[in-house]
Design a protein around this motif. Structure first.
Motif, PDB file in Angstrom:
ATOM      1  N   UNK A   1     -26.306   1.060  57.998  1.00 49.63           N
ATOM      2  CA  UNK A   1     -26.304   2.254  58.653  1.00 49.63           C
ATOM      3  C   UNK A   1     -27.523   2.510  59.273  1.00 49.63           C
ATOM      4  N   UNK A   2     -28.050   1.530  59.805  1.00 51.74           N
ATOM      5  CA  UNK A   2     -29.651   1.319  60.673  1.00 51.74           C
ATOM      6  C   UNK A   2     -29.471   0.457  61.438  1.00 51.74           C
TER       7      UNK A   2
ATOM      8  N   UNK B   1     -18.657   2.372  67.722  1.00 48.50           N
ATOM      9  CA  UNK B   1     -18.681   4.306  67.471  1.00 48.50           C
ATOM     10  C   UNK B   1     -19.452   3.996  66.697  1.00 48.50           C
ATOM     11  N   UNK B   2     -19.714   4.845  67.270  1.00 47.71           N
ATOM     12  CA  UNK B   2     -20.977   5.495  65.336  1.00 47.71           C
ATOM     13  C   UNK B   2     -20.460   6.117  64.167  1.00 47.71           C
TER      14      UNK B   2
ATOM     15  N   UNK C   1     -22.302  10.773  62.255  1.00 49.90           N
ATOM     16  CA  UNK C   1     -23.799  10.660  62.864  1.00 49.90           C
ATOM     17  C   UNK C   1     -24.652  11.857  63.080  1.00 49.90           C
ATOM     18  N   UNK C   2     -23.440  12.810  63.572  1.00 48.90           N
ATOM     19  CA  UNK C   2     -24.190  13.716  64.237  1.00 48.90           C
ATOM     20  C   UNK C   2     -25.115  15.015  63.196  1.00 48.90           C
ATOM     21  N   UNK C   3     -24.026  14.921  62.358  1.00 45.02           N
ATOM     22  CA  UNK C   3     -24.456  15.565  61.016  1.00 45.02           C
ATOM     23  C   UNK C   3     -26.256  14.792  60.241  1.00 45.02           C
TER      24      UNK C   3
ATOM     25  N   UNK D   1     -25.228   3.128  69.072  1.00 45.43           N
ATOM     26  CA  UNK D   1     -25.267   1.913  69.479  1.00 45.43           C
ATOM     27  C   UNK D   1     -25.952   2.333  70.790  1.00 45.43           C
ATOM     28  N   UNK D   2     -25.716   3.380  71.908  1.00 46.46           N
ATOM     29  CA  UNK D   2     -26.215   3.626  72.801  1.00 46.46           C
ATOM     30  C   UNK D   2     -27.608   1.973  74.377  1.00 46.46           C
ATOM     31  N   UNK D   3     -28.019   2.198  72.739  1.00 46.71           N
ATOM     32  CA  UNK D   3     -29.132   1.115  73.382  1.00 46.71           C
ATOM     33  C   UNK D   3     -28.850  -0.528  72.922  1.00 46.71           C
TER      34      UNK D   3
END
Length: 111
Positions: free
Chosen positions: A31-32, A87-88, A92-94, A15-17
């Motif tokens: 999830x989106x 928080x993601x 998320x990284x996977x 959610x940086x955006x």
């Protein structure tokens, strides 16, 4: 013109955006994320903030991602606005580099 969240966001949902959006055009699903095309002012602030390069101007959508213009327009009225970074998901990284995830898109609707 609007910006569009594409397939790379599915199951990542960073959610940086959201943090930089001046008009609160992001909506959060299970999830989106999606961008409301009626609210987006084409400011370009969100695009460089996405760590998985999932946001594009509608005129520059990568091949195969064109359907996400309609998906963003369809889901934004159904999902709540998100205005602050969260928080993601833990995994998320996977999912960040996984392709062909559209079948995993959770629309939050009961079947």
């Amino acid at each position: 013109m609007t910006f569009v969240v594409t397939e790379a966001c599915i199951k990542c949902k960073y959610t940086d955006c959201v943090e930089v959006c001046p008009v609160d055009c992001f909506h959060e699903g299970p999830n989106f994320l999606v961008i409301d095309p009626e609210e987006c002012i084409d400011c370009t602030l969100c695009e460089p903030e996405c760590p998985v390069d999932a946001i594009f101007p509608e005129d520059d959508l990568p091949a195969g991602q064109e359907k996400f213009l309609a998906i963003n327009a369809e889901l934004s009225p159904k999902w709540p606005v998100i205005t602050a970074m969260i928080d993601a998901p833990e995994d998320a990284d996977e999912w960040a580099q996984v392709e062909d995830k559209i079948h995993l898109l959770d629309r939050g609707e009961d079947d």
